[in-house]
Write an enzyme that holds these catalytic residues in place. Structure first.
Site, PDB file in Angstrom:
ATOM      1  N   SER A 238       0.694  -1.075  -0.157  1.00  0.00           N
ATOM      2  CA  SER A 238      -0.022   0.108   0.056  1.00  0.00           C
ATOM      3  C   SER A 238       0.813   1.213   0.108  1.00  0.00           C
ATOM      4  O   SER A 238       2.070   1.089   0.088  1.00  0.00           O
ATOM      5  CB  SER A 238      -0.933   0.079   0.995  1.00  0.00           C
ATOM      6  OG  SER A 238      -0.088   0.230   2.350  1.00  0.00           O
ATOM      7  N   LYS A 239       0.285   2.544  -0.153  1.00  0.00           N
ATOM      8  CA  LYS A 239       0.782   3.555  -0.332  1.00  0.00           C
ATOM      9  C   LYS A 239       1.551   3.934   1.063  1.00  0.00           C
ATOM     10  O   LYS A 239       2.720   4.313   1.103  1.00  0.00           O
ATOM     11  CB  LYS A 239      -0.159   4.639  -0.574  1.00  0.00           C
ATOM     12  CG  LYS A 239       0.156   6.094  -0.321  1.00  0.00           C
ATOM     13  CD  LYS A 239       0.987   6.955  -1.533  1.00  0.00           C
ATOM     14  CE  LYS A 239       1.030   8.285  -1.438  1.00  0.00           C
ATOM     15  NZ  LYS A 239       1.786   8.675  -0.310  1.00  0.00           N
ATOM     16  N   ARG A 240       1.087   3.356   2.215  1.00  0.00           N
ATOM     17  CA  ARG A 240       1.511   3.492   3.377  1.00  0.00           C
ATOM     18  C   ARG A 240       2.690   2.849   3.691  1.00  0.00           C
ATOM     19  O   ARG A 240       3.851   3.458   4.125  1.00  0.00           O
ATOM     20  CB  ARG A 240       0.487   3.010   4.450  1.00  0.00           C
ATOM     21  CG  ARG A 240       0.879   3.622   5.668  1.00  0.00           C
ATOM     22  CD  ARG A 240      -0.243   2.989   6.703  1.00  0.00           C
ATOM     23  NE  ARG A 240       0.197   2.570   7.937  1.00  0.00           N
ATOM     24  CZ  ARG A 240       0.748   3.088   9.124  1.00  0.00           C
ATOM     25  NH1 ARG A 240       0.655   4.570   8.932  1.00  0.00           N
ATOM     26  NH2 ARG A 240       1.349   2.702   9.901  1.00  0.00           N
TER      27      ARG A 240
ATOM     28  N   ALA B  23       5.182   2.376   1.485  1.00  0.00           N
ATOM     29  CA  ALA B  23       5.839   2.799   0.669  1.00  0.00           C
ATOM     30  C   ALA B  23       6.229   4.291   1.561  1.00  0.00           C
ATOM     31  O   ALA B  23       7.505   4.420   1.297  1.00  0.00           O
ATOM     32  CB  ALA B  23       5.153   3.401  -0.591  1.00  0.00           C
ATOM     33  N   ASP B  24       5.594   4.749   1.856  1.00  0.00           N
ATOM     34  CA  ASP B  24       5.806   6.189   2.711  1.00  0.00           C
ATOM     35  C   ASP B  24       6.690   5.721   3.767  1.00  0.00           C
ATOM     36  O   ASP B  24       7.950   6.319   4.195  1.00  0.00           O
ATOM     37  CB  ASP B  24       4.683   6.825   3.251  1.00  0.00           C
ATOM     38  CG  ASP B  24       3.854   7.497   2.226  1.00  0.00           C
ATOM     39  OD1 ASP B  24       4.194   7.690   1.060  1.00  0.00           O
ATOM     40  OD2 ASP B  24       2.343   7.646   2.406  1.00  0.00           O
TER      41      ASP B  24
END
Length: 508
Positions: A265-267, A269-270
């Site tokens: 998820s994007k999270r 990646a962050d």
RNA sequence: GGCCGAUUCGUCUAGCGGUUAGGACAUCGCCCUUUCACGGCGGUAACACGGGUUCGAUUCCCGUAUCGGUCACCA
């Protein structure tokens, strides 16, 4: 069986393309090219609520950057236009109507509250699944339970309605997945899916089947999250009378979080400090900027290579593949079945490989721009020398300039540990005589000549070169380690070299 | 929870009944480099578990466990 291969990538313009979507597109593309077929791009924008302006352009640009060429579809046109589902409304309505006429679908008027109540009731009754299906449909407000006149009246009055599939109660639905083999699902597990929404637009299921049929799609290659609804799609092909030309399915394994459970998820990646979108994306409503692989310095060929090998492997020991090599070796049957963890370190390694392979002249402009942006004069020729000296050390092109900081900046401070350990009598004498020698140096100031000058002077001064090399580097760069010193000096130039030596002498 | 799917080194994977279970990333060591990095060479490290089938299972079948996906008028 012998019809030419046609595959499609059908993203939803709900935001930037996720890296998993890029891989799906890539596998479609590899398959199409391998089979000598066509690759279509269709925009699935049937959810008006989730439409995000700019997303479609973003998808197009991402595919272009990554090197996926679209043969037909949005952005390039083709015989089956339009390729945007929102512009094909009537087509789906016609097919939905046909299903109704043939008794394979029905109108439903239930409100959201009524549906909610039904689900709650079923849950409390401990029903195996709270769904709108062959059993429960007879208790709901639809054209199967209402009088024909009432149905007609409500529709004519403009009351909102949906069209639902009349899913059979007991039937085995089988499909032969190219990657997973036979998958069997009982129709009781499939509920009466909404085919046409109350806004007149189709849901994914209807639009997808209708378009794939009309566009002559032969192979549907998509993510594993679609596997549970694949039997429903088979049923739809059957009901629409298209089962004999139904495409073959291939459900791709998912991309998983680098660590822990769940899909990427994007999270993640962050948290991991890496991108998850191919290109940088600015959210049109919040203005928030999400990083992109391109902007982070990943080369498209590196990303393609990395992605291609996440879930597929030709079975050889080759690791580096050009797009053409991928096409030549790709085999959908060899795609792995289990999800693959996303390991950004490997992506960086691939990038390192491709940076190393790049000609210096192609990397030089980047360095030149960075240098000039930082206020340093830098000729293309100089940039090229810097590239050749440093590109093997980095993972990203932009790191070359960072690595070159000792070339552009004369030292203002000196590594204290090295000073303490190496800056002694001999070192001072060495730097002094080397400076003197350079002042009378004439000829080309190139690494070889500098090296000779240094060793000659050290010999004359009776100093062992090995003892003072680190001190020499310290005097010139302020550091105890770095790339080849002689080549560094060649780039810096004679005058600057002398200046730095003098500086060191007066400061240290 | 129901349904579906998956399971080989930490990670990506090769293997498609008989292998010292191979490669790559990461990691560690050595070499190279009068430094560091790159590079080269080498090391550590895996068949989830239990039953079958078989002369023989990582490989085939069945369970168990674990993980994943999915159960919307989202795709």
């Amino acid at each position: 069986m012998s019809s030419p291969v046609r595959v499609r990538f059908a993203p939803s313009p709900t935001g930037p393309l996720h890296i998993g979507g890029v891989r799906t597109a890539l596998y479609n593309y590899l398959f199409a090219r391998k089979m000598g077929g066509k690759m279509l791009l269709r925009i699935e924008d049937t959810d008006q609520n989730r439409f995000v302006p700019g997303a479609e352009e973003y998808i197009l640009e991402s595919l272009r950057w990554i090197g996926i060429e679209i043969d037909e579809g949005q952005g390039v046109g083709g015989p089956d236009a339009p390729y945007r589902q929102s512009e094909r409304k009537e087509i789906y309505q016609k097919e939905a109507q046909r299903l109704i006429d043939e008794g394979k679908a029905y109108y439903a008027f239930d409100t959201a509250e009524e549906l909610d109540a039904m689900r709650k009731r079923l849950e409390q009754a401990n029903a195996p699944a709270a769904q709108y299906n062959a059993i429960t449909r007879m208790q709901m407000r639809n054209s199967l339970t209402m009088k024909a006149d009432d149905v007609k009246a409500r529709i004519e009055a403009g009351d909102p309605f949906v069209i639902r599939l009349k899913t059979p109660r007991k039937e085995e639905v089988r499909l032969n997945d190219l990657i997973r083999g036979w998958v069997t699902v009982h129709s009781s597990a499939i509920d009466d899916k909404v085919l046409l929404k109350s806004d007149g637009l189709p849901t994914y299921h209807l639009a997808n089947i209708v378009d794939d049929h009309l566009m002559g799609i032969t192979h549907v290659i998509r993510g594993e999250e679609w596997l549970p609804s694949a039997p429903l799609h088979v049923l739809l092909y059957r009901y629409l009378g298209w089962e004999s030309t139904m495409p073959q399915f291939a459900h791709l394994p998912l991309l998983l979080k680098p660590e822990g459970n769940g899909k990427l998820s994007k999270r993640d990646a962050d948290l991991g400090g890496f991108p998850i979108f191919p290109l940088q994306w600015t959210d049109p409503t919040t203005g928030q900027v999400a990083r992109g692989f391109r902007e982070d310095g990943y080369l498209p060929e590196a990303l393609v290579n990395f992605l291609a090998l996440l879930g597929w492997n030709p079975g050889t020991e080759q690791e580096l593949f050009t797009m053409d090599e991928l096409i030549a070796t790709f085999d959908i049957a060899q795609v792995h079945k289990a999800g693959a963890r996303f390991d950004i370190q490997k992506a960086q390694w691939f990038n390192h490989q491709y940076i190393r392979q790049r000609p210096d002249s192609e990397l030089a402009p980047t360095v030149q721009q960075q240098a000039e942006a930082a206020g340093f004069a830098c000729s293309l020729e100089k940039a090229e020398k810097i590239v050749s000296l440093l590109k093997g050390r980095v993972n990203f092109a932009h790191e070359i300039f960072t690595e070159a900081s000792t070339i552009f900046n004369a030292p203002t401070t000196y590594d204290e540990a090295i000073v303490a350990a190496k800056w002694n009598e001999d070192a001072i004498r060495a730097v002094t005589v080397f400076r003197d020698a350079l002042q009378t140096f004439d000829g080309d100031f190139v690494a070889d000549a500098i090296k000779h000058t240094l060793s000659d002077t050290m010999q004359q001064a009776g100093i062992k070169q090995g003892k003072i090399m680190q001190a020499m580097r310290l005097a010139l760069t302020g550091l105890g380690a770095g790339p080849d010193l002689m080549l560094t000096l060649e780039i810096i130039g004679k005058d600057e070299t002398i200046k730095r030596l003098e500086n060191a002498l007066s400061i240290l």
